[in-house]
Motif scaffolding. Structure first.
Motif, PDB file in Angstrom:
ATOM      1  N   GLN A  43       0.855  -1.266   0.132  1.00  0.00           N
ATOM      2  CA  GLN A  43      -0.046   0.014   0.027  1.00  0.00           C
ATOM      3  C   GLN A  43       1.012   1.347  -0.163  1.00  0.00           C
ATOM      4  O   GLN A  43       0.664   2.230  -0.721  1.00  0.00           O
ATOM      5  CB  GLN A  43      -0.910   0.024   1.383  1.00  0.00           C
ATOM      6  N   PHE A  47       1.092   4.106  -2.884  1.00  0.00           N
ATOM      7  CA  PHE A  47       0.861   5.474  -2.507  1.00  0.00           C
ATOM      8  C   PHE A  47       2.024   6.436  -2.896  1.00  0.00           C
ATOM      9  O   PHE A  47       1.862   7.380  -3.487  1.00  0.00           O
ATOM     10  CB  PHE A  47       0.507   5.661  -1.142  1.00  0.00           C
ATOM     11  N   SER A  51       1.710   9.311  -5.651  1.00  0.00           N
ATOM     12  CA  SER A  51       2.648  10.789  -5.157  1.00  0.00           C
ATOM     13  C   SER A  51       3.356  11.095  -6.164  1.00  0.00           C
ATOM     14  O   SER A  51       3.467  12.229  -6.694  1.00  0.00           O
ATOM     15  CB  SER A  51       3.163  10.532  -3.837  1.00  0.00           C
ATOM     16  N   GLN A 106      -7.666  10.381   4.461  1.00  0.00           N
ATOM     17  CA  GLN A 106      -6.394  10.672   3.793  1.00  0.00           C
ATOM     18  C   GLN A 106      -6.538  10.487   2.470  1.00  0.00           C
ATOM     19  O   GLN A 106      -6.133  11.394   1.662  1.00  0.00           O
ATOM     20  CB  GLN A 106      -5.215   9.855   4.443  1.00  0.00           C
ATOM     21  N   MET A 107      -6.980   9.296   1.937  1.00  0.00           N
ATOM     22  CA  MET A 107      -6.970   9.080   0.499  1.00  0.00           C
ATOM     23  C   MET A 107      -8.063   9.904  -0.224  1.00  0.00           C
ATOM     24  O   MET A 107      -7.856  10.447  -1.279  1.00  0.00           O
ATOM     25  CB  MET A 107      -7.284   7.602   0.161  1.00  0.00           C
ATOM     26  N   GLN A 108      -9.273  10.197   0.359  1.00  0.00           N
ATOM     27  CA  GLN A 108     -10.232  10.992  -0.305  1.00  0.00           C
ATOM     28  C   GLN A 108      -9.625  12.362  -0.284  1.00  0.00           C
ATOM     29  O   GLN A 108      -9.915  13.170  -1.363  1.00  0.00           O
ATOM     30  CB  GLN A 108     -11.524  10.919   0.677  1.00  0.00           C
ATOM     31  N   VAL A 110      -6.542  13.269  -0.948  1.00  0.00           N
ATOM     32  CA  VAL A 110      -5.915  13.403  -2.054  1.00  0.00           C
ATOM     33  C   VAL A 110      -6.433  13.301  -3.442  1.00  0.00           C
ATOM     34  O   VAL A 110      -6.012  14.012  -4.294  1.00  0.00           O
ATOM     35  CB  VAL A 110      -4.828  12.121  -1.962  1.00  0.00           C
ATOM     36  N   SER A 151      -0.333  13.489   2.247  1.00  0.00           N
ATOM     37  CA  SER A 151       0.720  12.436   2.057  1.00  0.00           C
ATOM     38  C   SER A 151       1.635  12.457   3.254  1.00  0.00           C
ATOM     39  O   SER A 151       1.700  11.136   3.567  1.00  0.00           O
ATOM     40  CB  SER A 151       1.641  13.123   0.909  1.00  0.00           C
ATOM     41  N   MET A 154      -0.572   9.932   5.268  1.00  0.00           N
ATOM     42  CA  MET A 154      -0.740   8.802   4.699  1.00  0.00           C
ATOM     43  C   MET A 154       0.644   7.930   5.230  1.00  0.00           C
ATOM     44  O   MET A 154       0.518   6.897   5.516  1.00  0.00           O
ATOM     45  CB  MET A 154      -1.162   8.791   3.449  1.00  0.00           C
TER      46      MET A 154
END
Length: 162
Positions: A43, A47, A51, A106-108, A110, A151, A154
């Motif tokens: 994961q 990521f 990025s 976090q991902m949302q 991003v 980031s 995350m």
């Protein structure tokens, strides 16, 4: 250049006055076993790949904005104004980013930031007037602050302890 040098000199003085620290141990030439643990985190590696792609957009903005201005015959003196607008917007966005990350995840965050970058570049695709390009840089400031805040959060969550 003179203004930049004048602003950099006090920074150099402050850095020179900071206390030094002796390294506790010498770094080895080979990566420690912890690096391999890090690389096995799929994961995290995914990521980092995402990025990498997002930072390409950030770098393109920084590197090619002057060429964009020159190609469209906009005043090159206004390029700095673009970066000033983005930086001015980043400050409150960094401050508020923690709340947004808590609310959306976090991902949302991003994903939201990536959509903001896409909107900014869509605006710039149509080569609007220079003042609209400068205003679009506010979107860059929002996206930049959200991206780096989410980031760091995350990576802190995905990286193994230690």
């Amino acid at each position: 250049m003179y203004a930049y040098a004048a602003l950099t000199f006090p920074l150099l003085v402050v850095i020179a006055l900071l206390p030094g620290r002796i390294a506790e141990h010498q770094a080895s030439a080979l990566p420690s076993p912890r690096v391999w643990d890090l690389l096995r985190q799929l994961q995290l590696m995914a990521f980092i790949a995402i990025s990498f792609v997002v930072t390409i957009a950030i770098t393109i903005n920084s590197s090619f904005l002057p060429l964009y201005y020159a190609d469209l015959h906009y005043p090159l003196a206004w390029v700095g104004l673009n970066f000033m607008v983005a930086a001015a917007v980043e400050i409150p966005c960094f401050y508020l980013s923690g709340r947004l990350i808590t609310r959306f995840g976090q991902m949302q965050t991003v994903v939201i930031e990536t959509a903001i970058y896409a909107a900014k570049y869509a605006i710039m695709t149509w080569a609007p007037k220079a003042h609209i390009v400068i205003a679009a840089q506010a979107l860059d400031g929002i996206a930049y602050a959200l991206f780096w805040s989410a980031s760091v959060d995350m990576v802190n969550r995905l990286a193994p302890t230690g």
